[in-house]
Motif scaffolding. Sequence first.
Motif, mmCIF file in Angstrom:
data_model
loop_
_atom_site.group_PDB
_atom_site.id
_atom_site.type_symbol
_atom_site.label_atom_id
_atom_site.label_comp_id
_atom_site.label_asym_id
_atom_site.label_seq_id
_atom_site.Cartn_x
_atom_site.Cartn_y
_atom_site.Cartn_z
ATOM 1 N N ASP A 57 0.821 -1.204 0.000
ATOM 2 C CA ASP A 57 0.000 0.000 0.000
ATOM 3 C C ASP A 57 0.857 1.257 0.000
ATOM 4 O O ASP A 57 0.448 2.299 -0.509
ATOM 5 N N TYR A 59 4.440 1.214 -1.018
ATOM 6 C CA TYR A 59 5.438 1.224 -2.090
ATOM 7 C C TYR A 59 4.917 0.715 -3.428
ATOM 8 O O TYR A 59 5.579 0.880 -4.453
ATOM 9 N N GLY A 60 3.738 0.089 -3.426
ATOM 10 C CA GLY A 60 3.178 -0.438 -4.665
ATOM 11 C C GLY A 60 2.549 0.651 -5.513
ATOM 12 O O GLY A 60 2.616 1.842 -5.197
ATOM 13 N N LYS A 61 1.908 0.225 -6.591
ATOM 14 C CA LYS A 61 1.309 1.182 -7.518
ATOM 15 C C LYS A 61 0.222 1.992 -6.820
ATOM 16 O O LYS A 61 -0.675 1.437 -6.188
ATOM 17 N N GLY A 62 0.330 3.321 -6.914
ATOM 18 C CA GLY A 62 -0.629 4.210 -6.292
ATOM 19 C C GLY A 62 -0.292 4.604 -4.870
ATOM 20 O O GLY A 62 -0.954 5.463 -4.290
ATOM 21 N N GLY A 63 0.763 3.993 -4.276
ATOM 22 C CA GLY A 63 1.161 4.320 -2.920
ATOM 23 C C GLY A 63 1.869 5.657 -2.841
ATOM 24 O O GLY A 63 2.359 6.176 -3.847
ATOM 25 N N GLU A 64 1.925 6.212 -1.606
ATOM 26 C CA GLU A 64 2.563 7.533 -1.481
ATOM 27 C C GLU A 64 4.060 7.488 -1.730
ATOM 28 O O GLU A 64 4.688 8.507 -2.010
ATOM 29 N N LYS A 65 4.647 6.284 -1.621
ATOM 30 C CA LYS A 65 6.063 6.127 -1.945
ATOM 31 C C LYS A 65 6.235 5.120 -3.079
ATOM 32 O O LYS A 65 7.155 4.314 -3.074
ATOM 33 N N GLU A 66 5.337 5.197 -4.024
ATOM 34 C CA GLU A 66 5.339 4.246 -5.146
ATOM 35 C C GLU A 66 6.711 4.163 -5.812
ATOM 36 O O GLU A 66 7.359 5.188 -6.080
ATOM 37 N N SER A 68 8.524 3.202 -9.142
ATOM 38 C CA SER A 68 8.161 3.048 -10.548
ATOM 39 C C SER A 68 8.902 1.876 -11.185
ATOM 40 O O SER A 68 9.930 1.397 -10.678
ATOM 41 N N SER A 210 6.807 -7.756 -6.145
ATOM 42 C CA SER A 210 6.830 -7.404 -4.728
ATOM 43 C C SER A 210 8.120 -7.888 -4.064
ATOM 44 O O SER A 210 8.621 -7.252 -3.133
#
Length: 260
Positions: A57, A59-66, A68, A210
């Motif tokens: 949530d 570091y993944g896509k859409g996370g605040e620390k996504e 790329s 992941s």
Amino acid sequence: EERNLTLSPEQESTVKSMASNYWSSLGSTFDSYGISQESFSRAYARYAVMYAAVFMDIYGKGGEKEVSDEEIHEYYDKKYVTFQYFCASLTTTNEDGETVEMDGDAKKEVTDTLDGYALSIREGNSTMEKAAEAYKEKSEASHDLLTQDTIDPTSESLLYPEDFLKKLAEMEEGEVLTFELPEEHLYVILQKNPIFDECQQRLESDSTRSAILSEMRGDEFDAMLKEGADSLTDIEWNSEVVGAYDPAMFVEKFSSTATP
């Protein structure tokens, strides 16, 4: 709760399967310590699945620390190399059943064969897969010969010979080499493959993506968790429960006459 996350049915299923799989082999031991399967599931399986859910949530896509795909590629491409190889033995068995070095002619036949495969691959007329299958048939091997691997060359746990790793480091992607490993009595054909392509394949799978993210951001995430745990002020340590466990319970007892 703070992140408004809930476990999906698939994640709940993972919790149950993780707990039951380990409980089948460890359950009797935990039972002897007064630990229930429910407690084990909560402390081990549910914790692990929730840990992964919060991590993705953030570091993944859409996370605040996504992180790329470009960042992942940059990390992966610098750290790993991917390659294919197979080996031919430079030993034979004599009349007494002993393993001995091949004579010059026999050794030359082996090296010429693998050198020929390498030339054909370089010219675009063959592949490592075809070469390995051809040599399996020629040598009457009972198992597949080709090995494909992706490694961190700086890892201290690698089992590859130093000379092998040195050759690999010197190669360009797509290059095919043959060389001898004298101490191992082997002749090797090795192809270094594009690491970008390997990384791209791994990004197509949620589980491998992941896993790479965990390598990249796992230490940072653990530090965040520790900081969060240290900031909690309403946690009371249940010393009474801890004190109920005699440390001797967890030590295997040996006879006084046993030999160390």
